[in-house]
Design a protein around this motif. Structure first.
Motif, PDB file in Angstrom:
ATOM      1  N   LEU A  20       0.842  -1.197   0.000  1.00 20.62           N
ATOM      2  CA  LEU A  20       0.000   0.000   0.000  1.00 20.62           C
ATOM      3  C   LEU A  20       0.878   1.248   0.000  1.00 20.62           C
ATOM      4  O   LEU A  20       1.852   1.320   0.754  1.00 20.62           O
ATOM      5  CB  LEU A  20      -0.884  -0.001   1.261  1.00 20.62           C
ATOM      6  CG  LEU A  20      -1.659   1.291   1.552  1.00 20.62           C
ATOM      7  CD1 LEU A  20      -2.753   1.526   0.502  1.00 20.62           C
ATOM      8  CD2 LEU A  20      -2.280   1.228   2.948  1.00 20.62           C
ATOM      9  N   THR A  22       0.225   5.460   0.042  1.00 20.40           N
ATOM     10  CA  THR A  22      -0.706   6.599   0.022  1.00 20.40           C
ATOM     11  C   THR A  22       0.014   7.929  -0.134  1.00 20.40           C
ATOM     12  O   THR A  22      -0.632   8.977  -0.149  1.00 20.40           O
ATOM     13  CB  THR A  22      -1.577   6.665   1.303  1.00 20.40           C
ATOM     14  OG1 THR A  22      -0.735   7.044   2.407  1.00 20.40           O
ATOM     15  CG2 THR A  22      -2.265   5.338   1.589  1.00 20.40           C
ATOM     16  N   TYR A  26       6.083   6.565   0.894  1.00 22.50           N
ATOM     17  CA  TYR A  26       5.913   5.107   0.878  1.00 22.50           C
ATOM     18  C   TYR A  26       6.129   4.520  -0.519  1.00 22.50           C
ATOM     19  O   TYR A  26       6.428   3.325  -0.651  1.00 22.50           O
ATOM     20  CB  TYR A  26       4.562   4.704   1.495  1.00 22.50           C
ATOM     21  CG  TYR A  26       4.598   4.828   3.004  1.00 22.50           C
ATOM     22  CD1 TYR A  26       5.244   3.877   3.788  1.00 22.50           C
ATOM     23  CD2 TYR A  26       4.052   5.930   3.651  1.00 22.50           C
ATOM     24  CE1 TYR A  26       5.321   4.004   5.162  1.00 22.50           C
ATOM     25  CE2 TYR A  26       4.117   6.067   5.025  1.00 22.50           C
ATOM     26  CZ  TYR A  26       4.767   5.099   5.782  1.00 22.50           C
ATOM     27  OH  TYR A  26       4.860   5.228   7.153  1.00 22.50           O
ATOM     28  N   LYS A 101       7.246   7.316  14.900  1.00 29.25           N
ATOM     29  CA  LYS A 101       6.685   7.201  13.553  1.00 29.25           C
ATOM     30  C   LYS A 101       7.142   8.419  12.742  1.00 29.25           C
ATOM     31  O   LYS A 101       7.209   9.525  13.274  1.00 29.25           O
ATOM     32  CB  LYS A 101       5.157   7.200  13.625  1.00 29.25           C
ATOM     33  CG  LYS A 101       4.586   6.030  14.388  1.00 29.25           C
ATOM     34  CD  LYS A 101       4.579   4.784  13.533  1.00 29.25           C
ATOM     35  CE  LYS A 101       3.941   3.632  14.296  1.00 29.25           C
ATOM     36  NZ  LYS A 101       3.987   2.383  13.558  1.00 29.25           N
ATOM     37  N   HIS A 105       3.806   9.497   8.111  1.00 31.02           N
ATOM     38  CA  HIS A 105       2.927   8.368   8.439  1.00 31.02           C
ATOM     39  C   HIS A 105       1.589   8.892   8.950  1.00 31.02           C
ATOM     40  O   HIS A 105       1.539   9.563   9.976  1.00 31.02           O
ATOM     41  CB  HIS A 105       3.584   7.476   9.497  1.00 31.02           C
ATOM     42  CG  HIS A 105       2.693   6.383  10.008  1.00 31.02           C
ATOM     43  ND1 HIS A 105       2.802   5.084   9.589  1.00 31.02           N
ATOM     44  CD2 HIS A 105       1.665   6.413  10.878  1.00 31.02           C
ATOM     45  CE1 HIS A 105       1.872   4.356  10.188  1.00 31.02           C
ATOM     46  NE2 HIS A 105       1.162   5.142  10.974  1.00 31.02           N
ATOM     47  N   THR A 106       0.517   8.589   8.259  1.00 28.09           N
ATOM     48  CA  THR A 106      -0.837   8.976   8.675  1.00 28.09           C
ATOM     49  C   THR A 106      -1.572   7.723   9.132  1.00 28.09           C
ATOM     50  O   THR A 106      -1.864   6.847   8.310  1.00 28.09           O
ATOM     51  CB  THR A 106      -1.587   9.632   7.490  1.00 28.09           C
ATOM     52  OG1 THR A 106      -0.818  10.742   7.030  1.00 28.09           O
ATOM     53  CG2 THR A 106      -2.960  10.101   7.906  1.00 28.09           C
ATOM     54  N   ASP A 131       7.488  -0.650   3.887  1.00 31.51           N
ATOM     55  CA  ASP A 131       8.773  -0.409   4.561  1.00 31.51           C
ATOM     56  C   ASP A 131       9.489  -1.734   4.865  1.00 31.51           C
ATOM     57  O   ASP A 131      10.142  -1.857   5.905  1.00 31.51           O
ATOM     58  CB  ASP A 131       8.559   0.377   5.867  1.00 31.51           C
ATOM     59  CG  ASP A 131       7.629  -0.349   6.824  1.00 31.51           C
ATOM     60  OD1 ASP A 131       6.914  -1.278   6.387  1.00 31.51           O
ATOM     61  OD2 ASP A 131       7.618   0.002   8.019  1.00 31.51           O
ATOM     62  N   TYR A 239       8.598   1.482  12.813  1.00 33.53           N
ATOM     63  CA  TYR A 239       8.933   2.817  13.369  1.00 33.53           C
ATOM     64  C   TYR A 239       9.738   3.640  12.348  1.00 33.53           C
ATOM     65  O   TYR A 239       9.265   3.825  11.234  1.00 33.53           O
ATOM     66  CB  TYR A 239       9.663   2.698  14.720  1.00 33.53           C
ATOM     67  CG  TYR A 239       8.789   2.206  15.854  1.00 33.53           C
ATOM     68  CD1 TYR A 239       7.590   2.830  16.158  1.00 33.53           C
ATOM     69  CD2 TYR A 239       9.175   1.122  16.636  1.00 33.53           C
ATOM     70  CE1 TYR A 239       6.796   2.385  17.224  1.00 33.53           C
ATOM     71  CE2 TYR A 239       8.383   0.675  17.698  1.00 33.53           C
ATOM     72  CZ  TYR A 239       7.196   1.315  17.979  1.00 33.53           C
ATOM     73  OH  TYR A 239       6.422   0.869  19.017  1.00 33.53           O
ATOM     74  N   LYS A 241      11.881   5.065   9.362  1.00 30.66           N
ATOM     75  CA  LYS A 241      12.119   4.487   8.032  1.00 30.66           C
ATOM     76  C   LYS A 241      13.543   4.764   7.542  1.00 30.66           C
ATOM     77  O   LYS A 241      14.104   5.838   7.815  1.00 30.66           O
ATOM     78  CB  LYS A 241      11.104   5.056   7.020  1.00 30.66           C
ATOM     79  CG  LYS A 241       9.651   4.911   7.454  1.00 30.66           C
ATOM     80  CD  LYS A 241       9.287   3.485   7.850  1.00 30.66           C
ATOM     81  CE  LYS A 241       7.937   3.408   8.532  1.00 30.66           C
ATOM     82  NZ  LYS A 241       7.820   2.244   9.440  1.00 30.66           N
TER      83      LYS A 241
HETATM   84  N1  UDP Z   1       1.016   3.480   4.786  1.00 25.08           N
HETATM   85  C1  UDP Z   1       0.924   4.451   3.783  1.00 25.08           C
HETATM   86  N2  UDP Z   1       0.791   5.760   4.157  1.00 25.08           N
HETATM   87  C2  UDP Z   1       0.738   6.164   5.448  1.00 25.08           C
HETATM   88  C3  UDP Z   1       0.819   5.188   6.458  1.00 25.08           C
HETATM   89  C4  UDP Z   1       0.976   3.851   6.101  1.00 25.08           C
HETATM   90  O1  UDP Z   1       0.999   4.131   2.591  1.00 25.08           O
HETATM   91  O2  UDP Z   1       0.626   7.387   5.693  1.00 25.08           O
HETATM   92  C5  UDP Z   1       1.139   2.047   4.400  1.00 25.08           C
HETATM   93  C6  UDP Z   1       2.550   1.623   3.978  1.00 25.08           C
HETATM   94  O3  UDP Z   1       2.455   0.477   3.164  1.00 25.08           O
HETATM   95  C7  UDP Z   1       3.161   1.274   5.335  1.00 25.08           C
HETATM   96  C8  UDP Z   1       2.006   0.567   6.010  1.00 25.08           C
HETATM   97  O4  UDP Z   1       0.833   1.259   5.541  1.00 25.08           O
HETATM   98  O5  UDP Z   1       4.310   0.457   5.207  1.00 25.08           O
HETATM   99  C9  UDP Z   1       2.028   0.586   7.534  1.00 25.08           C
HETATM  100  O6  UDP Z   1       2.602   1.773   8.053  1.00 25.08           O
HETATM  101  P1  UDP Z   1       4.103   1.763   8.651  1.00 25.08           P
HETATM  102  O7  UDP Z   1       4.884   0.768   7.919  1.00 25.08           O
HETATM  103  O8  UDP Z   1       4.606   3.189   8.629  1.00 25.08           O
HETATM  104  O9  UDP Z   1       3.862   1.329  10.157  1.00 25.08           O
HETATM  105  P2  UDP Z   1       4.880   0.552  11.140  1.00 25.08           P
HETATM  106  O10 UDP Z   1       5.377  -0.664  10.424  1.00 25.08           O
HETATM  107  O11 UDP Z   1       5.980   1.521  11.491  1.00 25.08           O
HETATM  108  O12 UDP Z   1       4.008   0.205  12.321  1.00 25.08           O
END
Ligand code: UDP
Ligand code: MN
Length: 280
Positions: A20, A22, A26, A101, A105-106, A131, A239, A241
């Motif tokens: 994904l 957005t 990412y 974060k 990151h939303t 990620d 967390y 990136k």
């Molecule tokens: N994601 C995105 N936009 C955002 C937040 C998340 O595209 O603003 C997607 C992306 O694929 C990301 C996943 O959702 O890898 C989960 O978020 P993230 O990996 O930042 O969370 P973490 O692994 O740090 O908990």
């Protein structure tokens, strides 16, 4: 494929890795991920679900790598749901005390992962966060049932109580998707760690994958005994990136960031099994 999703080409087979994207940040992650999957020799489709906000130029490297782009939108959740899961509120109510974060990151965007259940042109899919890197072939997961995920291990034994939603197996199905939406956005609903908390609730009998199918980057410094390059099939940068410049843990994670950068570029990548571990 279900209504409202627009693909740039037909599916190439019955299985797909899905991620994904957005926003442009990412998309950087997804480029490294898709390249890493291709380097494992998998011939499964790599689907990038992307929402309206991502520019064509940011998606272009994914097209070059042969990804199948599927345009969609965030879930049409209620105003109350959106307010409950706004970034400032999530971070304020339950601060992240273990790591940070990134600003791009939303939390609300995470729920759009659930749209993979609309990809009914596939028999089985493996979702992978943008990620992450796939370091050894994981095609075997296409034969695994719904719903498999690895525990959220990055600090100690208590982590085994929770799953991590960065890698999971699923069977696209519109009825499942609709049941999820009905369970997700109920009056007063609050999913503390967004899709992860929701998926653990929706699939209480989740099957556990080995931690090596979703090795979290903090294991590198918190649990170095668990690190084994030959076994780690998916490396997940939870967390901070690797493309955040710089981030608070960048020095501690320098070897992992260098590895991610090799995959994110166009040049050679190192032989994984011969990389030095955290204790070497
Ligand atoms: N994601 C995105 N936009 C955002 C937040 C998340 O595209 O603003 C997607 C992306 O694929 C990301 C996943 O959702 O890898 C989960 O978020 P993230 O990996 O930042 O969370 P973490 O692994 O740090 O908990
Ligand atoms: Mn992630």
């Amino acid at each position: 494929m279900a209504d409202g999703l627009i693909a740039d080409r037909p599916a190439g087979g019955p299985h797909a890795f899905v991620t994904l994207v957005t926003n442009a940040d990412y998309a950087l992650g997804a480029k490294a991920l898709v390249r890493s999957i291709r380097l494992t020799g998998s011939t499964a489709d790599c689907v990038v679900l992307h929402t309206g906000g991502v520019a064509a130029e940011d998606l272009a490297p994914l097209v070059s790598l042969g990804a199948r782009l599927v345009k969609t939108e965030l879930l049409a959740t209620s105003d109350a749901f959106n307010e409950a899961h706004a970034r400032a509120r999530i971070h304020g109510l339950n601060p992240f005390t273990k790591g940070e974060k990134p600003p791009f990151h939303t939390p609300l965007d995470n729920f759009a992962k659930l749209r993979l259940w609309q990809l009914v042109e596939y028999d089985s899919v493996v979702f992978i966060d943008a990620d992450a890197l796939v370091l050894h072939n994981i095609d075997r997961l296409f034969g695994y049932p719904e719903f498999c995920a690895a525990p959220n291990v990055y600090e100690g034994l208590a982590d085994f109580h929770r799953m991590n939603s960065g890698v999971f197996t699923a069977r696209p199905n519109v009825t499942t998707f609709e049941s999820m939406l009905a369970a997700l956005d109920t009056p007063g609903a609050f999913w503390k760690r967004t899709d992860q908390t929701f998926l653990q609730h929706f699939f209480p009998g989740w099957h556990g994958l080995p931690v090596f199918d979703n090795m979290l980057q903090y294991v590198w410094f918190n649990m170095p005994d668990l690190w084994d390059w030959a076994s780690i099939r998916v490396l997940h940068f939870q967390y901070e990136k690797p493309w955040q410049d710089p981030h608070p843990k960048a020095a501690q994670l320098a070897p992992l960031i260098a590895l991610w950068e090799a995959f994110a570029g166009d040049g050679p990548v190192p032989e994984i099994a011969s990389l030095p571990g955290p204790l070497e």
